[in-house]
Design a protein around this motif. Structure first.
Motif, PDB file in Angstrom:
ATOM      1  N   ASP A   4       0.807  -1.217   0.000  1.00  0.00           N
ATOM      2  CA  ASP A   4       0.000   0.000   0.000  1.00  0.00           C
ATOM      3  C   ASP A   4       0.844   1.273   0.000  1.00  0.00           C
ATOM      4  OD1 ASP A   4       0.994  -0.061   2.494  1.00  0.00           O
ATOM      5  OD2 ASP A   4      -0.903  -0.185   3.555  1.00  0.00           O
ATOM      6  N   GLY A   5       2.149   1.124  -0.059  1.00  0.00           N
ATOM      7  CA  GLY A   5       2.991   2.294  -0.220  1.00  0.00           C
ATOM      8  C   GLY A   5       3.157   3.179   1.003  1.00  0.00           C
ATOM      9  N   THR A   6       3.107   2.628   2.193  1.00  0.00           N
ATOM     10  CA  THR A   6       3.489   3.417   3.359  1.00  0.00           C
ATOM     11  C   THR A   6       4.661   2.718   4.049  1.00  0.00           C
ATOM     12  OG1 THR A   6       1.901   2.251   4.763  1.00  0.00           O
ATOM     13  CG2 THR A   6       1.168   4.318   3.762  1.00  0.00           C
TER      14      THR A   6
ATOM     15  N   LYS C   9      11.193   2.425  -7.417  1.00  0.00           N
ATOM     16  CA  LYS C   9      11.546   3.773  -6.961  1.00  0.00           C
ATOM     17  C   LYS C   9      12.767   3.718  -6.058  1.00  0.00           C
ATOM     18  CE  LYS C   9       8.430   5.850  -4.332  1.00  0.00           C
ATOM     19  NZ  LYS C   9       7.399   6.793  -3.836  1.00  0.00           N
ATOM     20  N   GLY C 151       7.203   2.854  -0.652  1.00  0.00           N
ATOM     21  CA  GLY C 151       7.046   1.989  -1.810  1.00  0.00           C
ATOM     22  C   GLY C 151       8.327   1.790  -2.611  1.00  0.00           C
TER      23      GLY C 151
END
Lengths: 157, 157, 157
Positions: A4-6, C9, C151
């Motif tokens: 979830d990108g945290t 990233k 992320g």
């Protein structure tokens, strides 16, 4: 680091004993806790100075081998210059409410961050458990570090 | 780094040529392999010394620009002090069964860790493939490094 | 860092102001963009020199406290030696098409990488927004950094 990108956890290794070696890790740990991110600090090699009872007051800025200071090398090597620069930086930090190393380390421990010393480095320097400040949770091996760091970001400073 | 919270792979970059610059990465790679974690070591900039046939014996401790050593700067700059400190550290490491750089690098390669040299740095210093120890698997680009590191933790030391 | 094993990233922190402190981060950011990986650069502490209008031309190689250079310490401390080594490295880099710091930073910004300055460090040195090159997107806090880095991989150099 979940899908979830945290960021849920950071494991920050502090390996250098100079002021500019110790502060980035402390600032990143403090910033993580302020965001509700789990943070653990691992002190290794000369970074151990920052949690050593008789040394953490004396963490100093490296004035030689540091072109960033814009001092000619021979000036940096003069007796007293490192102490002078440290006092200058300390004054600036004070004005910005960045605490000195001992207070900063205590403050970060108070936020719930875990403080750990690296077993191999402790053995290397011949330190003992009682040499370190009370906030240090444990002396751990590299393997135990990886277990603690799993599921988060490892940041080596 | 998978969702189940275990570390499956570490990609450790060694960028410094001093004893205290090389050891943390070696110790972290060795500790990873001992835990069954896949480990790859990438040597770049002065870190290349640690896998250079004619230089890996001579990786030395930096005695200036290192307040952690608690030496006045001018003492660190005296001829011979760096060599003296290195011998002191080497003796302590020997007592703790931490091998010298060449033996340690060989030992880590034997555990199945991959050793790689950074293409840009190799070009920068004008090195050739045959300058490096046989355990080096390949000279790779930054892009190839990212491919190898995917799915694990990148640790820059 | 997603489950499919590709790096999407990288968030690269540049914390040192010397030539060998700045280049690894720049090379890793450039290499990431060349692979289509999102890349952001965060400049903190002396690393701020690399994006400072009046300082980025003068980022120099540290010739003392750097055993990797194979210079006796007292030679490194001689006036002018650092400038001399920097010119030597710069010539080699030029031959390899590695641009000097200012051109390299501009080039990386042109690839779409984000350039950010660290708020705490900007305050510490008393810098202002207009001290930095126009390519700097923003001055951000540690918390904002973690949000941006989520992320992906954090690489502290």
């Amino acid at each position: 680091m979940a899908g979830d990108g945290t960021i849920e956890k950071v494991s920050i290794i502090i390996s250098k004993g100079s002021l500019e070696g110790v502060y980035p890790g402390l600032i990143m740990a403090n910033g993580a806790r302020a965001e509700g991110i789990e943070a653990n600090l691992f002190f290794t090699f000369f970074g151990l100075d920052a949690i050593h009872e008789r040394r953490w007051e004396r963490v100093r800025l490296a004035t030689v081998g540091n072109p960033g200071l814009h001092l000619p090398t021979w000036v940096g090597a003069l007796p007293g210059v490192s102490a002078l620069m440290t006092r200058y930086m300390a004054r600036r930090m004070d004005r910005l409410d960045i605490p000195p190393v001992p207070e900063f380390v205590e403050m970060i421990a108070d936020t719930g961050a875990g403080l750990y010393a690296c077993q191999a480095s402790v053995d290397l320097f011949g330190y003992r458990r009682e040499d370190f400040i009370g906030q240090v949770k444990d002396i751990i091996t590299v393997g135990e570090f990886y277990d603690l760091a799993a599921g988060g970001q490892i940041i080596f400073t």
